[in-house]
Motif scaffolding. Structure first.
Motif, short mmCIF file in Angstrom:
data_model
loop_
_atom_site.label_atom_id
_atom_site.label_comp_id
_atom_site.label_asym_id
_atom_site.label_seq_id
_atom_site.Cartn_x
_atom_site.Cartn_y
_atom_site.Cartn_z
N LEU A 52 28.09 -60.02 82.13
CA LEU A 52 29.48 -59.57 82.09
C LEU A 52 30.44 -60.75 81.89
O LEU A 52 31.40 -60.64 81.12
CB LEU A 52 29.82 -58.81 83.37
CG LEU A 52 29.16 -57.44 83.56
CD1 LEU A 52 29.53 -56.85 84.91
CD2 LEU A 52 29.58 -56.49 82.45
N VAL A 53 30.16 -61.86 82.57
CA VAL A 53 31.01 -63.04 82.39
C VAL A 53 30.92 -63.56 80.95
O VAL A 53 31.93 -63.93 80.33
CB VAL A 53 30.62 -64.13 83.40
CG1 VAL A 53 31.34 -65.44 83.10
CG2 VAL A 53 30.93 -63.67 84.82
N LEU A 107 30.18 -61.77 78.30
CA LEU A 107 30.87 -60.81 77.44
C LEU A 107 32.38 -60.96 77.53
O LEU A 107 33.08 -60.96 76.51
CB LEU A 107 30.45 -59.39 77.83
CG LEU A 107 31.10 -58.23 77.07
CD1 LEU A 107 30.75 -58.30 75.59
CD2 LEU A 107 30.67 -56.89 77.64
N LEU A 108 32.91 -61.11 78.75
CA LEU A 108 34.35 -61.27 78.91
C LEU A 108 34.84 -62.57 78.29
O LEU A 108 35.92 -62.62 77.70
CB LEU A 108 34.70 -61.22 80.41
CG LEU A 108 34.51 -59.87 81.10
CD1 LEU A 108 34.81 -59.99 82.59
CD2 LEU A 108 35.40 -58.80 80.48
N THR A 109 34.03 -63.64 78.41
CA THR A 109 34.42 -64.91 77.80
C THR A 109 34.46 -64.81 76.28
O THR A 109 35.41 -65.28 75.64
CB THR A 109 33.43 -66.01 78.22
OG1 THR A 109 33.40 -66.10 79.66
CG2 THR A 109 33.83 -67.35 77.64
N LEU A 128 30.98 -52.25 90.26
CA LEU A 128 31.24 -53.68 90.38
C LEU A 128 30.94 -54.18 91.79
O LEU A 128 30.35 -55.26 91.97
CB LEU A 128 32.70 -53.98 90.01
CG LEU A 128 33.07 -53.77 88.54
CD1 LEU A 128 34.55 -54.03 88.33
CD2 LEU A 128 32.24 -54.66 87.63
N ALA A 166 30.42 -57.19 70.70
CA ALA A 166 30.19 -56.72 72.07
C ALA A 166 29.07 -55.70 72.11
O ALA A 166 28.24 -55.70 73.04
CB ALA A 166 31.48 -56.12 72.63
N ASN A 182 34.84 -62.05 74.47
CA ASN A 182 35.95 -61.19 74.07
C ASN A 182 37.29 -61.89 74.27
O ASN A 182 38.22 -61.71 73.46
CB ASN A 182 35.91 -59.89 74.86
CG ASN A 182 34.80 -58.96 74.40
OD1 ASN A 182 34.18 -59.21 73.37
ND2 ASN A 182 34.54 -57.92 75.15
N GLY A 183 37.41 -62.65 75.36
CA GLY A 183 38.67 -63.37 75.59
C GLY A 183 38.95 -64.38 74.50
O GLY A 183 40.10 -64.51 74.04
#
Length: 433
Positions: A412-413, A415-417, A62, A353, A419-420
């Protein structure tokens, strides 16, 4: 004979009572306990060490990506003075109003105008100090304010890749450093946030590339994947778990689904190439083909997760529903399926994902084309973020290195959004039931 004449028997010394095999006070048991505790401590230390190493590698990854990618979100520009009246730009004044500005400028040699202005301002080396796409910034400035064609103006244009790397402390070219120092002494350099990176599409110039085209392609492709894989996967899970008869064919279907979940993703790419492109003749490199291919890959994961979630619903729920007169369809869709929905959404999150990060199947169906215009529909040529990252990582210019890291951060942002949002929906349904 009287009792008094009988000789007393000898009294034997007191013998200790035998100890039980599980007596905690014996030396053997204490030794075993110490060995067991020592083994537990070693196992705990090994687990802690494994977690520490994993966290260290993740932190290194990271930090490296953020360190390289942060520079990809910035851009070095130079304020280029241009004398538009003396540049010989001939444009119909009526075309400079409304939507006809770009069409009117299409016949103007803005690239030559920019090169002449750079030579006049910075000498013979002036054109080499600018990016290959610097004239596009001049065009955008004219579109924003056509009145600058009647006067002298300073237009902020991107510098060359080598000078940009020197400005960010990552370049070692002596000629570029000398040019950078010349522009810095003149007070014309500035490093600002690169809005173009978030709003533009692919380009051959690393100073003009953007991620919006690939990001929009990923959004459309994921939408097609979700609309196909989720309902079909859930209905297949409901049928197999609630209605399908237990026979040889059902067992064969279950084994096939379990095997499909473990098939390498490139096999699905070959399947999409054979069926959707060669047989159905769908448009190559289109979001609909990518969505269909990724839906085939994601569906087995959703089916398996859906079946497990449905199977985990207590039988008492079904019995109670039948007891109050519910039909089999009402039992499934009004009681069992809502209770199983959190688990189904978990499987959907995992499948989506995995689909979002796939590259190999999309390369097989041709989604590696150079896309300079963001797609506007499911049949337009498109690419996705993982493929765009792969293509940029293969470029020779060093300017694409930081752009690749910046694109990874965007992925990554994204993907995280995604999944969130899915986790929020799962928890919402879980609280309701």
């Amino acid at each position: 004979m009287s009792d008094s004449l009988v000789a007393p028997s000898p009294v034997s010394p007191a013998q200790p009572a035998p100890r039980a095999p599980t007596d905690w006070k014996t030396d053997a048991m204490q030794t075993r306990i110490r060995k067991r505790y020592a083994a537990e401590r070693r196992f705990r230390l090994l687990g802690l060490g494994a977690v520490t190493i994993s966290v260290a590698f993740l932190a290194f990854l990271l930090i490296t990506m953020v360190g390289n990618g942060a520079r990809g979100f910035t851009q070095t520009e130079v304020r280029l003075p241009i004398d538009f009246p003396s540049a010989g730009i001939v444009v119909d004044a009526g075309a400079l109003h409304g939507d006809g500005v770009r069409a009117a400028l299409a016949t103007v040699d803005l690239e030559g105008v920019t090169a002449k202005a750079a030579t006049a301002a910075f000498g013979k080396q002036g054109p080499t100090m600018l990016s290959d796409g610097a004239w596009l910034s001049v065009r955008d400035a004219i579109e924003d304010d056509p009145s600058i064609l009647t006067r002298k103006a300073e237009v902020a244009v991107p510098v060359s890749t080598k000078i940009d790397l020197v400005a960010k402390g990552n370049g070692d070219d002596a000629e570029a450093r000398a040019a950078h120092d010349q522009l810095a002494r003149a007070g014309r350099l500035s490093t600002d946030f690169n809005v173009n990176f978030l709003t533009a599409s692919d380009s051959t110039d690393p100073m003009r590339v953007g991620i919006w085209g690939a990001l929009k392609g990923s959004l459309i492709t994921m939408l097609v994947t979700l609309l196909l894989a989720f309902p079909i996967g859930v209905l297949a899970a409901v049928y197999l778990e609630e209605y399908a008869p237990r026979n040889r064919w059902t067992d064969l279907i279950e084994v096939s689904i379990n095997n499909l979940a473990a098939v390498p993703s490139i096999i699905f790419g070959l399947l999409g190439l054979a069926v959707f492109l060669n047989f159905m003749h769908l448009p190559r490199s289109a979001a609909i083909v990518g969505g269909l291919t990724l839906a085939l890959m994601t569906m087995p994961v959703i089916v398996i997760a859906g079946r497990n979630a449905i199977k985990s619903v207590p039988p008492s729920i079904r019995d109670a529903a039948y007891g109050v007169g519910a039909s089999p369809v009402q039992v499934v869709f009004h009681h069992v399926l809502p209770l199983a929905l959190p688990g189904i959404l978990t499987g959907t999150i995992i499948g989506m994902a995995r689909a979002l990060g796939e590259t190999a199947p999309l390369l097989m169906i041709g989604m590696r084309a150079f896309i300079a215009t963001p797609p506007s529909g499911i049949t337009d040529p498109a690419t996705v973020l993982p493929v765009q990252i792969f293509l940029w990582s293969d470029e020779v210019s060093r300017g694409f290195v930081e752009k690749t890291s910046a694109a990874i951060i965007v992925l990554l942002v994204f993907l995280l959004t995604m999944n969130g949002l899915a986790i929020y929906l799962r928890n919402k349904f879980e609280r309701r039931w």
